[in-house]
Design an enzyme around this catalytic site. Structure first.
Site, PDB file in Angstrom:
ATOM      1  N   HIS A  65     -23.247   8.247 -48.603  1.00 14.54           N
ATOM      2  CA  HIS A  65     -23.141   7.532 -49.876  1.00 14.54           C
ATOM      3  C   HIS A  65     -24.490   7.350 -50.569  1.00 14.54           C
ATOM      4  CE1 HIS A  65     -18.963   6.505 -48.658  1.00 14.54           C
ATOM      5  NE2 HIS A  65     -18.816   6.831 -49.922  1.00 14.54           N
ATOM      6  N   GLU A  80      -7.665  11.610 -48.054  1.00 13.03           N
ATOM      7  CA  GLU A  80      -8.965  11.866 -47.423  1.00 13.03           C
ATOM      8  C   GLU A  80      -8.915  11.688 -45.913  1.00 13.03           C
ATOM      9  OE1 GLU A  80     -11.937   9.202 -49.019  1.00 13.03           O
ATOM     10  OE2 GLU A  80     -10.565   7.518 -49.086  1.00 13.03           O
ATOM     11  N   ASP A  91     -14.665  12.652 -47.130  1.00 11.00           N
ATOM     12  CA  ASP A  91     -14.095  12.115 -45.900  1.00 11.00           C
ATOM     13  C   ASP A  91     -13.125  13.085 -45.253  1.00 11.00           C
ATOM     14  OD1 ASP A  91     -15.220   9.563 -45.336  1.00 11.00           O
ATOM     15  OD2 ASP A  91     -14.342   8.869 -47.215  1.00 11.00           O
ATOM     16  N   CYS A 101     -12.014  14.383 -56.157  1.00  9.43           N
ATOM     17  CA  CYS A 101     -13.162  13.562 -56.582  1.00  9.43           C
ATOM     18  C   CYS A 101     -14.290  13.573 -55.556  1.00  9.43           C
ATOM     19  CB  CYS A 101     -12.731  12.133 -56.882  1.00  9.43           C
ATOM     20  SG  CYS A 101     -12.019  11.289 -55.472  1.00  9.43           S
TER      21      CYS A 101
HETATM   22  C1  PEP Z   1     -14.510  11.195 -50.627  1.00  6.26           C
HETATM   23  O1  PEP Z   1     -14.388  10.771 -49.480  1.00  6.26           O
HETATM   24  O2  PEP Z   1     -14.519  12.396 -50.917  1.00  6.26           O
HETATM   25  C2  PEP Z   1     -14.671  10.249 -51.745  1.00  6.26           C
HETATM   26  C3  PEP Z   1     -14.646  10.644 -53.000  1.00  6.26           C
HETATM   27  O3  PEP Z   1     -14.913   8.960 -51.444  1.00  6.26           O
HETATM   28  P1  PEP Z   1     -16.314   8.429 -50.858  1.00  6.26           P
HETATM   29  O4  PEP Z   1     -17.312   9.533 -50.935  1.00  6.26           O
HETATM   30  O5  PEP Z   1     -16.682   7.257 -51.677  1.00  6.26           O
HETATM   31  O6  PEP Z   1     -15.957   8.071 -49.444  1.00  6.26           O
HETATM   32 MG    MG Z   2     -13.951   8.698 -49.154  1.00  8.84          MG
END
Ligand code: PEP
Ligand code: MG
Length: 593
Positions: free
Chosen positions: A198, A442, A466, A513
């Site tokens: 993140h 995910e 994820d 996403c």
């Molecule tokens: C993902 O897991 O791809 C996602 C968009 O959520 P995050 O990266 O915030 O876990």
């Molecule tokens: Mg995620």
């Protein structure tokens, strides 16, 4: 900046956030401080007290600067935490205890201070009272700061440097990253991390170049060393030679030319040559100005990572505070849609501060995270859902749950949402009765039961970050296994295809996403699988639009068919990148390949 005459060192890490930077290093090491004890003879004990007094003054001064900065950025409420820290430093009983430790036991000041601070923490930790618990956190924080000052090591904070620096660290947490000032940090370089941690995602969305997973860079550089960071190739050059400086000057010009070309597509639709349109949405974290959102060229927001609002403060934001944040983005984007994801704390997003929702765990990514945390902290979840619902009265809002692994969880979340709607109706507060609810896909289990989940929501959004980590059992922040984090794995390809097929059979849209959506190499593939919407970091939008405008759905479909037959990730990578390069049109001649 000139070459320093020291030997040039070139290191290769993970290319995490694109861009090139060049400048002096600011070293931020968070590892636990190692405090040594040594005996101080009686005639030198006054010196220790003088050092203590100096560190107290220095720390108080830093706290005053920080207070002003945080007050300006986040408001008086958030800044009050530093008043509590000042009070700890002014506590006469604590100061006397430290001096007693020096004079009676001959301890050096570092050891004396740590001993007293630990004694306080231990005594207070056993008292079951919220106010006292807050004081424990204050004591820990301020003690750490004072010890750093005593030992001449720096903690990262806005006041520490003014000119832009390259931030080098063993590890930077998302809660450190939210405090980074874009104007003072020109690049981020870390020992740990991978492309989808993140911290990296936040760097990318702020447009800060980053190279991570360098294992020991924080031990190889010092404050003030000069460095080139190449976030495109994942390279770091310490003490660059004149030739390297010259070469990078040229590369920067080339890259800028390519970016200018991509930028020409920013406000055009992402429409293929055979007329298929892809909506290009934005991933945001709530820190974006209205101006940045409006200039982004996005068709809406596809992922609002709301937890970053929580990470910016010390306490859980109230319903009203959240509502104001959500409303700002919704009104700015109106009439374009905004998909607000409910809280995804946990994993690598640990909330510091007093009213922490997160807990220390052996396997945080497999633990108390996202929807799991929300379903057991219903009060927090409901405050958030009501805030999101209220924001839906001001524009086009969709709600999305992270980390759904079963129909049961989805139904539970939906039923809490219905309770919140009923509460707002009885309060007489407006919201969009037709607000759409979606599930992130995910977790592999969710991918397998996507047909079941589709009966209880109106859209899916695939979180590839994820999904890949859980499918391949590769921790997304662990640099030692970063090379195994393989988006091109045939299992990933098949699973993505299966999710799109399930969505299409159920008649609900599927978007992506995760970071794969922002990598132009995968855009054609996702389009051919059925994506008509991608949500990406602002910096990727123009490039993807440019690329999509250079391909046809038909060609993309042929590549997909080939990829689905392949069993070797390297072959998949090769075919996807050559398709990408072959369709770069005019940009091909300016991209350094
Ligand atoms: C993902 O897991 O791809 C996602 C968009 O959520 P995050 O990266 O915030 O876990
Ligand atoms: Mg995620």
């Amino acid at each position: 900046m000139e070459n320093t005459g020291k030997e040039e060192i070139l290191l290769r890490g993970v290319a995490a956030s694109p861009g090139v930077a060049h400048g002096p290093v600011f070293l931020f090491v968070k590892k636990e401080l190692e405090i040594v004890r040594y005996f101080v003879p009686p005639d030198r004990r006054e010196e220790q007290v003088a050092r203590f007094e100096g560190a107290l003054l220095q720390t108080k001064q830093q706290l005053r600067v920080l207070r002003c900065e945080i007050e300006e950025k986040l408001g008086d409420k958030e800044a009050q935490i530093f008043d509590a820290h000042q009070m700890v430093l002014e506590d006469r009983a604590m100061i006397d205890a430290v001096e007693k430790e020096i004079f009676q036991n001959g301890s050096n000041i570092e050891f004396a201070f740590q001993t007293v601070s630990n004694r306080y923490v231990l005594a207070f930790s056993n008292i079951d009272d919220d106010y006292i618990k807050e004081r424990v956190a204050d004591i820990k924080d301020v003690s750490r700061r004072l010890l750093h000052n005593l030992m001449g090591q720096s903690e990262m904070e806005m006041g520490s440097f003014t000119a832009p620096h390259i931030l080098v660290s063993d590890d930077i947490s998302p809660s450190d990253t939210v405090r980074i000032d874009r104007d003072r940090v020109s690049a981020i370089v870390t020992d740990q991390g991978s492309r989808t941690s993140h911290t990296v995602i936040m760097a990318r969305s702020a447009g800060v170049p980053a190279v991570v997973g360098l294992h020991d860079i924080s031990r190889r550089v010092q404050h003030g060393d000069v460095m080139i960071v190449d976030g495109f190739e994942g390279l770091v050059i310490i003490n660059p030679s004149e030739q390297s400086l010259f070469r990078y000057g040229k590369i920067q010009v080339q890259r800028q030319n390519a970016l200018n070309l991509y930028h020409s597509s920013l406000h055009l639709p992402a429409r293929t040559d055979d007329g298929v349109e892809l909506k290009m949405l934005l991933n945001v974290d709530g820190s974006e100005s209205a101006d940045k959102l409006l200039r982004s060229g996005a068709d809406g927001v596809g992922l609002f990572r709301t937890e970053n609002i929580f990470l910016r403060g010390e306490v859980v934001p109230t319903e009203q505070e959240q509502y104001e944040h959500y409303r700002h983005i919704v009104e700015t984007m109106r009439p374009r849609p905004v998909t607000i994801r409910t809280l995804d704390l946990g994993g690598d997003k640990q909330m510091g501060g007093v009213k922490s929702l997160t807990v220390e765990e052996a396997n945080p990514f497999m633990g108390f995270r996202a929807i799991r945390l929300c379903l057991s902290h219903r009060d927090v979840f409901k405050d958030q859902l009501r805030a999101i619902l209220r924001s839906s009265a001001h524009g086009s809002v969709k709600i999305m749950y992270p980390m759904i692994s079963s129909v049961k969880e989805l139904l539970e979340a939906n039923s809490i949402l219905e309770e919140c709607k009923a509460e707002l109706r009885s309060r007489g507060q407006a919201f969009d009765e037709g607000v759409e609810v979606g599930s992130m896909i995910e977790i592999p289990a969710a991918a397998y039961v996507a047909d079941h989940l589709a009966r209880h929501c109106s859209f899916f959004s695939i979180g590839t970050n994820d999904l890949i980590q859980y499918m391949l059992a590769v921790d997304r922040v662990n640099d030692r296994v970063a090379h195994l984090y393989e988006p091109n794995h045939p299992a990933v390809m098949r699973t993505l295809k299966a999710i799109f097929d399930a969505g299409s059979k159920a008649g609900i849209p599927v978007s992506v996403c995760g970071e794969m959506a922002g990598d132009p190499v995968y855009a054609a593939l996702l389009l051919a699988m059925g994506a008509r919407e991608l949500s990406v970091a602002a910096g990727s939008l123009a490039e993807i639009k440019y690329f999509i405008r250079n391909i046809t759905l038909d060609e993309a479909g042929r590549v997909l068919n080939e990829v689905l037959l392949m069993d070797d990730p390297d072959e998949i990578a090769t075919i996807l990148s050559s398709f990408h390069l072959d369709h770069l049109g005019a940009a091909r001649s300016v991209v350094n390949v």
